[in-house]
Design an enzyme around this catalytic site. Structure first.
Site, PDB file in Angstrom:
ATOM      1  N   ASP A 390       0.836  -1.155  -0.165  1.00 49.02           N
ATOM      2  CA  ASP A 390       0.076   0.142   0.162  1.00 49.02           C
ATOM      3  C   ASP A 390       0.817   1.263   0.123  1.00 49.02           C
ATOM      4  O   ASP A 390       1.990   1.223  -0.145  1.00 49.02           O
ATOM      5  CB  ASP A 390      -1.169  -0.028   1.162  1.00 49.02           C
ATOM      6  CG  ASP A 390      -2.337   0.768   1.114  1.00 49.02           C
ATOM      7  OD1 ASP A 390      -2.257   1.666   0.042  1.00 49.02           O
ATOM      8  OD2 ASP A 390      -3.347   0.251   1.610  1.00 49.02           O
ATOM      9  N   GLU A 590     -10.609   5.772   4.903  1.00 50.49           N
ATOM     10  CA  GLU A 590      -9.499   5.035   5.799  1.00 50.49           C
ATOM     11  C   GLU A 590      -9.807   5.771   7.203  1.00 50.49           C
ATOM     12  O   GLU A 590     -10.725   5.680   7.778  1.00 50.49           O
ATOM     13  CB  GLU A 590      -8.282   5.485   5.195  1.00 50.49           C
ATOM     14  CG  GLU A 590      -8.217   4.753   3.654  1.00 50.49           C
ATOM     15  CD  GLU A 590      -6.782   5.089   3.233  1.00 50.49           C
ATOM     16  OE1 GLU A 590      -5.736   4.959   3.826  1.00 50.49           O
ATOM     17  OE2 GLU A 590      -6.581   5.254   1.915  1.00 50.49           O
TER      18      GLU A 590
END
Length: 907
Positions: A390, A590
């Site tokens: 990521d 997120e």
């Protein structure tokens, strides 16, 4: 033909057993988990099954030795046509010895990605590559931090457009601009001086449609798709998403998310299909096949399809406290049985990449775990695609120094997502290979995997983006066919929680008041990862091919002789027959969505007040709740006659009207089909809450969902939140909706002292600064600050120190919506700090560019405050405005906000 192939029709029992053998955790053999739908007549069956469940369901026993023996004797390919090729899969070069893993990890049938012809082609390509070219293939840069020209010098393997990255940093760039950008990078990558030309791979987070592109269809987030229980619909959504990406020249999406969200406080819970691993296992392969095509990974992706990514490996939905990028504390067998459930079907369906999670497992960062990446994913489960980190996740691995991180590739990572650190990562990795710290065999294995995906992904055959078969066919964006799929998804995902007195469906001939913050807000109903990373800053004009919920209701009532009036604040001239109140969470993505508990609007129940105001006027209320997860909404449910969980439905708000509004004779046009795949909490602090666990006691159980065949009556629910002793936690919103947000307070300060307050008119003790209420869209929704110029005045919002480190790493800003009420006459100091006496200011006078009398927003990056000396791990004053000179300025919003290409750091 594999029994887990989503294309295969089988009886529910057989398919469920197959899913269990692929690593599913619990024996929740509910028909809704595996057949693709629950009819109204079956509504009672779900409750009956749940009632008979033991307090703790035992994991299914798996005879792994027998399974391994059977797989070795006859490894079946998912498609009959490729059995021969799969049987001749060549032995890939081995970079590592076999790493022992828990037997709970499943053995997955070969997906047929690595065939003899492809491997021979890779070998030929690699024989012509220099070391620099091989290292370059393992690095990915973001378009905001690399130019096409630089690809002529650095042979990088991939680029991405991150959540807030776009052509010219314009989030609302035209489709033509996106296509041109893709084409420019592709062509530039082939100008690198080399013996063999390898096209760059372009990836984007298209997690619910091609959501970066204005005009594309935005589908419901996974939380809604899970509730729909329709795998074939998920496949169709994948197909439509792929087409809308392909016309814009994009090769690859970072989807599907196959997390099993076990704690709904997690800010990414809406990216998960279910808390039940069986559901995630049942759906993940369908999305992969929809995106890549049923045979894409085996015979090559064709025009109109794109590469997929199963993410985030592993345990991202199981972190302690639901903390994003946190630590999943559990046994290896639980990690495999629960959180790995979605990966085997995705791998067997042929996903060409897997994204490694930011998170940790028992204290070890996943991106540095050789056991889980190499041992479990690649060796045990036989994944032949490539593993990518990521965003800058390598920086979180202990022992890595800045951007020198050989630990990641040695653990099994094949590609570094190094958006703004790509040059340093490339340079250090090149040195690490030369020194032997990264074995050449490991590098070659990574490059082979990446080239395998590029070949199967069609990059060598499809040509430059502007030359491809579907290039620029903009009629595909928001096409009627794709909108119809999205509207079906909205209809089928709605969950009816309450329907007292059978108020629903509403008559199409009624006069309906549509109100609430989500009534006419397509951005809010779409949620995060919509045009911008956080899904914020969008307007109705950003969604040309869309319907808000109010627009959908108005369209329906017009057809049947009724009316639908819009009033966000609930004010009306003519009393309506009924009110539809659309409320819910504002968009987030997120970590910005992480919560300490699931209390909806803690300490500031403005939506409940709106519902009660309408009820007190004798108006029946239907509440449509927009959210990325179930929340504690007992007061709102009690105050409503009907309550509908609509999740985050996307751009087709008309799908809500399709179900809740009937014809003129109150005959339903569509019934509710949605069933909860996330348990609805009885208390705000009731997390984690998951079906099949000990002490399972939800307000509404997994599988719950009323239909029009049910009575619909829900008795009065307890309004004890369970939070009596807990303080309100709010780290990022300081002023909104006309008030300072708890637990923060406002102080006006001068040399004579400090005065606290908010409402009405008040001043600092010496009169250097004063404040009064002003209208800002709504009555008294803003505040006006007047600095007299008689001495230094300061307005400071303060509270217990909070940690804004994660927000700073995420490139967030301090955003202030302001209005100058007189020209600026001197420095205007915007500051942060641990307390009011030690703020570190930035002079924003030059950034206050809006004409006097007009509202605008200024965003100052948190990095800017760090440069000024702020310790963002201890922020007790997140906002301070100071002036020595006369200044008249108003504000209506102060919060941590996403940088959408509109932030600044004044010098």
């Amino acid at each position: 033909m594999s029994l887990t192939s989503p294309s295969v029709t089988m009886n529910p029992s057989a398919r469920f057993k197959r899913l269990l053998k692929l690593g599913t955790a619990f024996g929740l053999a509910l028909s809704l988990s595996v057949t693709g739908g629950v009819t109204a007549a079956q509504a009672g069956d779900v409750e009956a099954v749940l009632a008979q469940m033991p307090a703790k369901a035992a994991p299914a026993a798996i005879d792994l030795a027998a399974k391994k023996k059977k797989a070795k004797a006859k490894k079946r390919a998912p498609r009959k046509a490729t059995k021969k090729a799969a049987a001749k899969k060549p032995a890939a070069p081995k970079a590592d010895a076999i790493i022992p893993v828990d037997p709970a990890w499943p053995v997955v049938p070969d997906a047929g990605i690595a065939d003899a012809a492809t491997e021979a082609r890779i070998t030929e390509i690699m024989s012509q590559m220099t070391l620099e070219e091989k290292v370059g293939q393992t690095v990915q840069a973001d378009i905001n931090f690399i130019t096409p020209e630089e690809l002529k010098t650095y042979p990088l393997g991939s680029i991405l457009a991150g959540g807030n990255s776009s052509p010219g940093q314009n989030e609302r760039a035209t489709p033509d601009a996106w296509l041109q950008l893709a084409d420019d990078y592709w062509r530039a990558s082939l100008e690198y001086p080399s013996k063999v030309k390898i096209p760059v791979l372009f990836g984007i987070d298209a997690v619910h449609g091609h959501s970066n592109l204005v005009g594309a269809v935005i589908f419901p987030h996974n939380v809604g798709l899970g509730a729909a229980h329709n795998p074939e619909l998920i496949r169709k959504i994948g197909e439509a998403t792929a087409k809308e990406m392909a016309v814009a020249g994009v090769d690859w999406t970072f989807a599907p998310t196959v997390a099993v969200a076990r704690d709904k406080r997690w800010g990414r819970a809406y990216e998960s299909y279910s808390e039940n691993p069986a559901d995630v296992a049942a759906y993940s392969g369908y999305m992969v096949e929809g995106l890549q095509g049923a045979e894409g990974a085996r015979t090559g992706i064709k025009p109109g399809n794109i590469m997929s990514t199963a993410k985030h490996y592993l345990g991202d939905g199981g972190t302690t406290g639901g903390k994003d990028q946190g630590d999943a504390e559990m046994s290896e067998s639980d990690l495999a049985r629960i959180h790995n459930a979605g990966y085997p079907p995705a791998i067997e369906a042929g996903t060409l990449s897997v994204m490694i999670s930011f998170s940790s497992w028992n204290g070890q960062k996943l991106a540095g775990s050789k056991k889980l990446i190499t041992g479990a994913l690649k060796q045990r489960m036989g994944f032949d695609g490539f593993a990518i980190t990521d965003w800058n996740a390598h920086r979180q691995i202990p022992g890595c120094e800045q951007d020198d991180c050989p630990q990641a590739i040695n653990a099994g990572v094949d590609m570094y997502m190094a958006p703004d650190t790509w040059k340093a990562v490339y340079t250090h990795l090149l040195a690490d290979v030369k020194s032997g710290e990264v074995p050449m065999a490991r590098l070659d294995d990574a490059v082979r995997r990446i080239l395998r995906a590029k070949i199967k992904g069609g990059l060598f055959e499809l040509g430059a983006p502007k030359d491809r078969a579907m290039s620029g066919q903009w009629q595909v964006l928001g096409s009627p066919e794709h909108r119809a799929i999205a509207r079906q998804a909205v209809r089928e995902s709605l969950v009816l929680i309450k329907n007292n007195n059978r108020i629903l469906p509403l008559r199409g001939s009624d006069h309906i008041l549509v109100t609430g913050s989500g009534a006419h807000d397509v951005g809010k109903q779409s949620g995060g990862w919509t045009i911008t990373w956080q899904g914020t800053g969008n307007s109705r004009e950003d969604f040309p091919n869309a319907q808000s919920i109010w627009e959908g209701i108005a369209e329906t009532t017009e057809r049947y002789g009724g009316t639908a009036s819009l009033s966000v604040d609930g004010v009306y001239k003519e009393k309506p027959d009924v009110a539809v109140v659309v409320i819910g969470e504002d968009p987030y993505a997120e970590f910005q969505g992480d919560r300490p508990n699931l209390d909806y609007q803690p300490g500031d129940a403005t939506d409940l007040a709106l519902i009660k105001k309408l009820k007190d006027a004798g108006i029946p209320v239907v509440t449509v709740f927009l959210s990325g997860r179930p929340m504690w909404t007992n007061p709102e449910i009690n105050a409503s006659d009907a309550f509908v969980a609509a999740w985050l439905p996307g751009t087709e708000g008309g799908g809500v009207a399709d179900v809740i509004v009937a014809d003129a004779d109150k005959r339903p046009r569509n019934d509710f089909k949605g069933k909860l795949t996330f348990s609805w909490p009885k208390a705000a602090n009731q997390q984690p809450l998951n079906v099949g666990t000990m002490d399972y006691d939800p307000q509404f159980a997994y599988g719950y969902g009323l239909t029009y065949l049910n009575d619909g009556y829900v008795p009065v629910l307890s309004e004890e939140s369970g939070l009596a002793e807990e303080a309100v936690v709010n780290v990022d919103t300081y002023f909104a909706s006309g008030r300072i947000k708890a637990p923060w307070s406002l102080n006006l300060i001068d040399v004579s002292g400090s005065t606290s307050g908010d409402q009405g008119v008040f001043s600092s003790p010496g009169g250097a600064v004063s404040q009064s209420a002003v209208d800002a869209g709504k009555q008294e929704a803003g505040r006006s600050l007047t600095f007299s110029g008689s001495g230094r005045g300061q307005a400071a919002i303060s509270g217990a120190p909070v940690d804004l480190s994660r927000q700073t790493t995420g490139k967030m800003t301090l955003g202030v919506t302001y209005r100058l009420d007189a020209p600026v006459q001197g420095p205007v100091l915007l500051g942060m700090g641990v307390d009011a006496s030690s703020t570190h200011p930035v002079n924003i006078a030059s950034a206050l560019t809006a004409p006097v009398g007009e509202w605008a927003t200024v965003k100052v990056t948190l990095d800017c405050f760090v440069a000024a000396g702020v310790d963002v791990s201890k922020v007790g004053v997140p906002f301070s405005l100071t002036s020595d000179a006369p200044l008249k300025i108003s504000y209506s919003s102060i919060k941590i906000a996403s940088d959408e290409g509109d932030a600044t750091c004044p010098k």
